[in-house]
Write a protein that holds these residues in place. Structure first.
Motif, short mmCIF file in Angstrom:
data_model
loop_
_atom_site.label_atom_id
_atom_site.label_comp_id
_atom_site.label_asym_id
_atom_site.label_seq_id
_atom_site.Cartn_x
_atom_site.Cartn_y
_atom_site.Cartn_z
N PHE A 186 0.71 -1.11 0.01
CA PHE A 186 0.01 0.08 -0.01
C PHE A 186 0.78 1.28 0.06
N ALA A 187 2.02 1.20 1.03
CA ALA A 187 2.82 2.31 0.80
C ALA A 187 3.53 2.41 -0.55
N ALA A 188 3.95 1.38 -1.08
CA ALA A 188 4.85 1.65 -2.18
C ALA A 188 3.81 1.92 -3.38
N TRP A 189 2.50 1.59 -3.34
CA TRP A 189 1.61 1.97 -4.25
C TRP A 189 1.37 3.48 -4.38
N LEU A 190 1.43 4.09 -3.06
CA LEU A 190 1.39 5.47 -3.12
C LEU A 190 2.51 6.24 -3.45
N ILE A 191 3.69 5.77 -3.43
CA ILE A 191 5.10 6.02 -3.57
C ILE A 191 5.02 6.51 -5.10
N LEU A 192 4.76 5.34 -5.79
CA LEU A 192 5.22 5.23 -7.30
C LEU A 192 4.36 5.80 -7.89
N ILE B 112 3.88 0.35 -13.71
CA ILE B 112 4.20 -0.73 -12.97
C ILE B 112 3.45 -0.86 -11.74
N GLY B 113 2.33 -0.23 -11.80
CA GLY B 113 1.43 -0.53 -10.69
C GLY B 113 1.06 0.64 -9.68
N GLY B 114 1.98 1.52 -10.08
CA GLY B 114 2.04 2.98 -9.01
C GLY B 114 0.41 3.53 -9.09
N SER B 115 0.22 4.40 -8.17
CA SER B 115 -0.96 5.08 -8.14
C SER B 115 -1.01 6.34 -8.80
N GLY B 116 0.33 6.88 -9.04
CA GLY B 116 0.64 8.20 -9.58
C GLY B 116 0.49 9.14 -8.40
N VAL B 117 0.18 8.99 -7.20
CA VAL B 117 0.12 10.06 -6.17
C VAL B 117 1.66 10.53 -5.98
N GLY B 118 2.68 9.80 -5.73
CA GLY B 118 3.84 10.11 -5.44
C GLY B 118 4.09 10.82 -4.03
N ILE B 119 3.58 10.04 -3.09
CA ILE B 119 3.89 10.68 -1.70
C ILE B 119 5.27 10.59 -1.19
N SER B 120 5.54 11.46 -0.10
CA SER B 120 7.10 11.22 0.35
C SER B 120 7.17 10.23 1.02
N VAL B 121 8.61 9.48 0.89
CA VAL B 121 8.88 8.22 1.48
C VAL B 121 8.87 8.54 2.80
N TRP B 122 9.26 9.49 3.36
CA TRP B 122 9.08 9.89 4.99
C TRP B 122 7.65 9.72 5.55
N LEU B 123 6.67 9.95 4.61
CA LEU B 123 5.30 9.67 5.04
C LEU B 123 5.02 8.20 4.75
N GLY C 249 11.68 0.16 -7.72
CA GLY C 249 11.81 1.22 -8.07
C GLY C 249 11.52 2.20 -6.94
N MET C 250 11.34 1.95 -5.77
CA MET C 250 10.86 2.53 -4.49
C MET C 250 12.50 3.21 -4.33
N PRO C 251 12.29 4.39 -3.46
CA PRO C 251 13.52 5.27 -3.00
C PRO C 251 14.27 4.46 -2.09
N ASP C 252 15.47 4.78 -1.82
CA ASP C 252 16.74 4.10 -1.02
C ASP C 252 16.26 3.72 0.45
N ALA C 253 15.48 5.03 0.86
CA ALA C 253 15.13 5.10 2.22
C ALA C 253 13.94 4.03 2.65
#
Length: 342
Positions: free
Chosen positions: A96-102, A107-118, A171-175
């Motif tokens: 769910f978190a990765a879906w919101l990040i991408l 590749i299945g991302g939501s397109g939202v692109g929230i911050s990794v720290w969130l 393709g998630m951020p390193d953090a």
């Protein structure tokens, strides 16, 4: 305020008996150590690669996510309940978190692109929420814990697959991958985390008042309630804790494989129960220690590695684990630990 079953047994055993000293020295929880040593000897004789540092570290790292789930399940079992949905939380929380990040929807991302720290706190929030719902269904509505969490497992598994149409997210951020692909002093960070949590929760369950109350609840919930222990609130709490730990395991696994798969966590619950049961955690509640569960995790990790090096087919490895659970249950039954409570 309350005593565990183990404490009651020790107190009523003859002071000079072998059972008394076995309980006092914790020998029972360490009974798997000789088996682990024998497995290591067998592994070294089968393949020169077994004793290589890289292989031993690989065993520890692959066991680290399982270890976190075993801690969660062991605490829930000690309190007299079950949670089969833990393996699905391993998948759905980071998914769910990765879906919101991408932002790449291809590749299945939501397109939202929230911050990794969130996104990282969101992983734990999802796990806690699922645990909260499990606690509500079991405690407030009085549903059977086994069937309820089985239904939750199926629901979450379908959600994980449906969220991305069965695709693997990468393709998630390193953090976001930090916990699973970082090394500290030559060992993966996930191994340090698992060892630290075993130490903390092992001491907590044995010496802290809340931990001892959980043993009392698992031993006799009605007696614990009469003695003033807030049974419902504590059961609710262990489900939330289990969800958070399962989310942590999912985040660690995501970092190790640098992706989130639609089947992530699938079938892990069988290995979780295998490790807990052979480590001495009672399915009837109120018995067992986390150090025993740790030896169960290590034994399964070493056994799996030895069988792989011996080129044993994967389905036979699963069959071995099933046989191990049955043998452990039979031994527990005839030793009196697995007897059903009235």
């Amino acid at each position: 305020m309350s005593a565990t079953k183990t404490d009651i047994t020790v107190a009523t055993s003859p002071s000079g008996g072998m059972g008394y000293w076995a309980q006092r020295l914790g020998l029972r929880e360490l009974a798997l150590i000789p088996i682990i040593i024998l497995l290591c000897i067998a592994g070294a004789s089968i393949s020169d690669a077994f004793l290589r540092p890289s292989n031993l570290i690989n065993i520890l790292q692959q066991s680290s996510e399982l270890s976190i789930l075993v801690i969660a399940q062991s605490i829930i079992l000690i309190s007299g309940k079950f949670d089969l949905s833990l393996e699905s939380i391993v998948g759905v929380a980071p998914m769910f978190a990765a879906w919101l990040i991408l932002t790449d929807t291809s590749i299945g991302g939501s397109g939202v692109g929230i911050s990794v720290w969130l996104a990282i706190p969101l992983v734990f929030a999802v796990g806690a929420f699922i645990g909260l719902v499990n606690g509500f269904l079991v405690v407030r509505l009085g549903l059977n814990a086994f069937i309820t969490t089985l239904a939750m497992l199926i629901l979450l598994r379908g959600t994980t697959v449906g969220m991305t149409n069965g695709r693997t997210m990468y393709g998630m951020p390193d953090a976001f991958l930090f916990l699973g692909n970082t090394r500290w002093l030559g060992l993966p960070l996930s191994v340090w985390i698992a060892g630290f949590l075993f130490l903390v929760f092992g001491l907590f369950m044995r010496y802290h008042r809340v931990g001892r109350n959980l043993y009392a609840i698992g031993g006799n919930a009605q007696a614990a309630r009469v003695s003033g222990i807030p049974v419902d609130r504590m059961i609710w709490g262990v489900y939330i804790l289990g969800g958070i730990l399962a989310a942590l395991a999912g985040l660690m696994l995501t970092g190790r494989i640098a992706s989130v798969t639609a089947s992530q966590g699938q079938n892990m619950i069988f290995y979780v129960f295998a490790a807990a049961v052979i480590g001495g955690i009672s399915l009837n509640g109120g018995q067992g220690r986390l150090i025993g569960a740790l030896t169960g995790v290590l034994m399964l990790g070493v056994l799996q590695n030895v069988l792989i090096l011996a080129q044993v087919a994967a389905f036979w490895i699963d069959a071995c684990f099933g046989a191990i659970i049955l043998i452990a249950l039979i031994i527990a039954r005839f030793s009196g630990d697995g007897a059903s409570r009235n």
